[in-house]
Design a protein around this motif. Structure first.
Motif, PDB file in Angstrom:
ATOM      1  N   THR A  44       0.834  -1.206   0.000  1.00  0.00           N
ATOM      2  CA  THR A  44       0.000   0.000   0.000  1.00  0.00           C
ATOM      3  C   THR A  44       0.865   1.249   0.000  1.00  0.00           C
ATOM      4  O   THR A  44       1.849   1.344   0.740  1.00  0.00           O
ATOM      5  N   GLU A  45       0.452   2.190  -0.870  1.00  0.00           N
ATOM      6  CA  GLU A  45       1.175   3.467  -0.955  1.00  0.00           C
ATOM      7  C   GLU A  45       0.267   4.491  -1.636  1.00  0.00           C
ATOM      8  O   GLU A  45      -0.344   4.212  -2.671  1.00  0.00           O
ATOM      9  N   SER A  46       0.163   5.683  -1.044  1.00  0.00           N
ATOM     10  CA  SER A  46      -0.524   6.823  -1.665  1.00  0.00           C
ATOM     11  C   SER A  46      -1.961   6.525  -2.067  1.00  0.00           C
ATOM     12  O   SER A  46      -2.427   6.928  -3.136  1.00  0.00           O
ATOM     13  N   CYS A  49      -3.005   0.193  -3.726  1.00  0.00           N
ATOM     14  CA  CYS A  49      -2.300  -1.013  -3.291  1.00  0.00           C
ATOM     15  C   CYS A  49      -2.083  -1.925  -4.489  1.00  0.00           C
ATOM     16  O   CYS A  49      -2.867  -1.935  -5.445  1.00  0.00           O
ATOM     17  N   ASP A  95      10.550  -1.988  -3.307  1.00  0.00           N
ATOM     18  CA  ASP A  95      10.733  -0.535  -3.313  1.00  0.00           C
ATOM     19  C   ASP A  95      10.437   0.076  -4.680  1.00  0.00           C
ATOM     20  O   ASP A  95       9.917   1.196  -4.775  1.00  0.00           O
ATOM     21  N   VAL A  98       6.585   0.238  -5.017  1.00  0.00           N
ATOM     22  CA  VAL A  98       6.047   1.266  -4.128  1.00  0.00           C
ATOM     23  C   VAL A  98       6.321   2.653  -4.704  1.00  0.00           C
ATOM     24  O   VAL A  98       5.460   3.543  -4.687  1.00  0.00           O
ATOM     25  N   SER A  99       7.513   2.846  -5.240  1.00  0.00           N
ATOM     26  CA  SER A  99       7.861   4.132  -5.840  1.00  0.00           C
ATOM     27  C   SER A  99       6.968   4.431  -7.043  1.00  0.00           C
ATOM     28  O   SER A  99       6.542   5.578  -7.246  1.00  0.00           O
ATOM     29  N   ARG A 102       3.580   5.594  -5.984  1.00  0.00           N
ATOM     30  CA  ARG A 102       3.630   6.981  -5.506  1.00  0.00           C
ATOM     31  C   ARG A 102       3.700   7.954  -6.685  1.00  0.00           C
ATOM     32  O   ARG A 102       2.948   8.920  -6.761  1.00  0.00           O
ATOM     33  N   LYS A 105       0.437   7.959  -9.117  1.00  0.00           N
ATOM     34  CA  LYS A 105      -0.835   7.910  -8.398  1.00  0.00           C
ATOM     35  C   LYS A 105      -1.983   8.491  -9.210  1.00  0.00           C
ATOM     36  O   LYS A 105      -3.034   7.855  -9.364  1.00  0.00           O
TER      37      LYS A 105
END
Length: 254
Positions: A44-46, A49, A95, A98-99, A102, A105
Motif C-alpha cells: 500500500t502506498e498513496s 495497493c 521498493d 512502491v515508488s 507513488r 498515483k
C-alpha cells in the motif's frame, strides 16, 4: 506502469515480485493462493495497493498458474475497481513498485475510476461455412459463375467457383459482424478491437456496466439468433477489464 510482461520468465533475484493488479487502498488481501501457490499480499502506498506474491524462479504459462492469476483478480474485482495486469508481470523489488505507485498515483486513480462498476465482455464471431444457397440466389455474378461451372465442369472452374463462394461467405460474415457491433456498441461504455483474420471476422471487447451485463448477453443472443446462418457468435465474461486499462503513465501533453 512500465513493468515488462512475458509468458516465460526467469526471476533473477529472491526479491522479484509477481504483480497481479492495482486497486484502491483498503481492499482485503485475496485468500486464493497466487502463482506457484505463493500467498498474496498487498503493498500500500498513496491510496493505492498492489497485489503481489513472491515470483517463482521460473515462470511458465501453465494452466494452474493462469487460473491462480485469474482467481486473485476475481477476488479483487469482487471488492471494486481493479487494474488487472496480464500474466507474468514482474517487478525487481518491493521498493521499485512502491515508488511507482507513488509517482503514478494520479494516472492510476484515473484508470481505476474509468473501470469502476464495469466488467469486460468479449464477443467473437467466426464465419459459418456453407452459407451458399441464399448467397447465390442474391448475387447475379455468383449465379452466372455457377451456371458456367455446371455447363463446363472442370477442375479450374470448380476452384474459381469455390474461391468466389468463399469470398462471398466472408463478405456476408463481415457485414453481419458490423451489424452486431452496431447493436452492441451503444450498450457499452467503451470498446476495444481485437485481432481479426479471414475466419474470425469479429473480436471486440466491450466495457459494460455490471448492472447491464444481463441486457448485454440478451442482445448478443438476439444477434446470434438473427445472424446464425452467417456468423457464429460467442461471448466470454465477465472478465477483469484487461482491454481497458493503460497502467503506463500518459506521455507529456496528453
Amino acid at each position: 506502469m512500465t513493468l515488462p510482461a512475458t509468458t516465460t520468465v526467469t526471476a533473477t533475484t529472491p526479491s522479484t515480485l509477481y504483480v497481479y493488479g492495482i486497486a484502491p487502498a483498503g481492499v482485503r488481501a485475496p485468500r486464493a493462493p497466487g502463482v506457484d501457490g505463493a500467498p498474496v499480499q498487498l503493498l500500500t502506498e498513496s491510496g493505492l495497493c498492489a497485489a503481489v506474491s513472491a515470483a517463482p524462479a521460473r515462470l511458465r504459462a501453465r494452466r494452474r498458474d493462469l487460473m491462480a492469476h485469474q482467481a486473485v483478480l476475481e477476488e479483487l474485482a469482487a471488492q471494486g475497481a481493479v487494474l488487472p495486469m496480464r500474466f507474468a508481470v514482474l517487478t525487481p523489488e518491493e521498493d521499485v513498485l512502491v515508488s511507482q505507485l507513488r509517482s503514478e498515483k494520479q494516472h492510476l486513480m484515473r484508470q481505476l475510476e474509468g473501470v469502476r462498476g464495469c466488467v469486460e465482455m468479449n464477443v467473437k464471431g467466426v464465419v459459418v461455412p456453407g452459407y451458399f444457397a441464399d448467397l447465390v440466389r442474391r448475387d447475379e455474378k455468383l449465379r452466372a459463375l455457377a451456371r458456367r461451372t455446371r455447363r463446363r465442369p472442370d477442375y479450374e472452374a470448380n476452384v474459381r467457383l469455390g474461391e468466389a463462394l468463399a469470398r462471398g461467405v466472408r463478405r456476408e460474415a463481415r457485414r453481419a459482424a458490423q451489424e452486431v457491433l452496431a447493436h452492441l456498441t451503444p450498450l457499452a461504455v467503451r470498446t476495444a478491437q481485437g485481432p481479426l483474420d479471414d475466419e474470425q471476422v469479429l473480436s471486440t471487447s466491450f466495457l459494460v456496466r455490471a448492472t447491464d451485463e444481463r441486457r448485454f448477453r440478451q442482445a448478443v443472443a438476439a444477434r446470434a439468433s438473427a445472424l446464425g446462418d452467417r456468423l457464429e457468435l460467442s461471448v466470454t465474461g465477465p472478465l477483469p477489464c484487461y482491454s481497458f486499462v493503460d497502467p503506463r503513465p500518459a506521455s507529456a501533453g496528453r
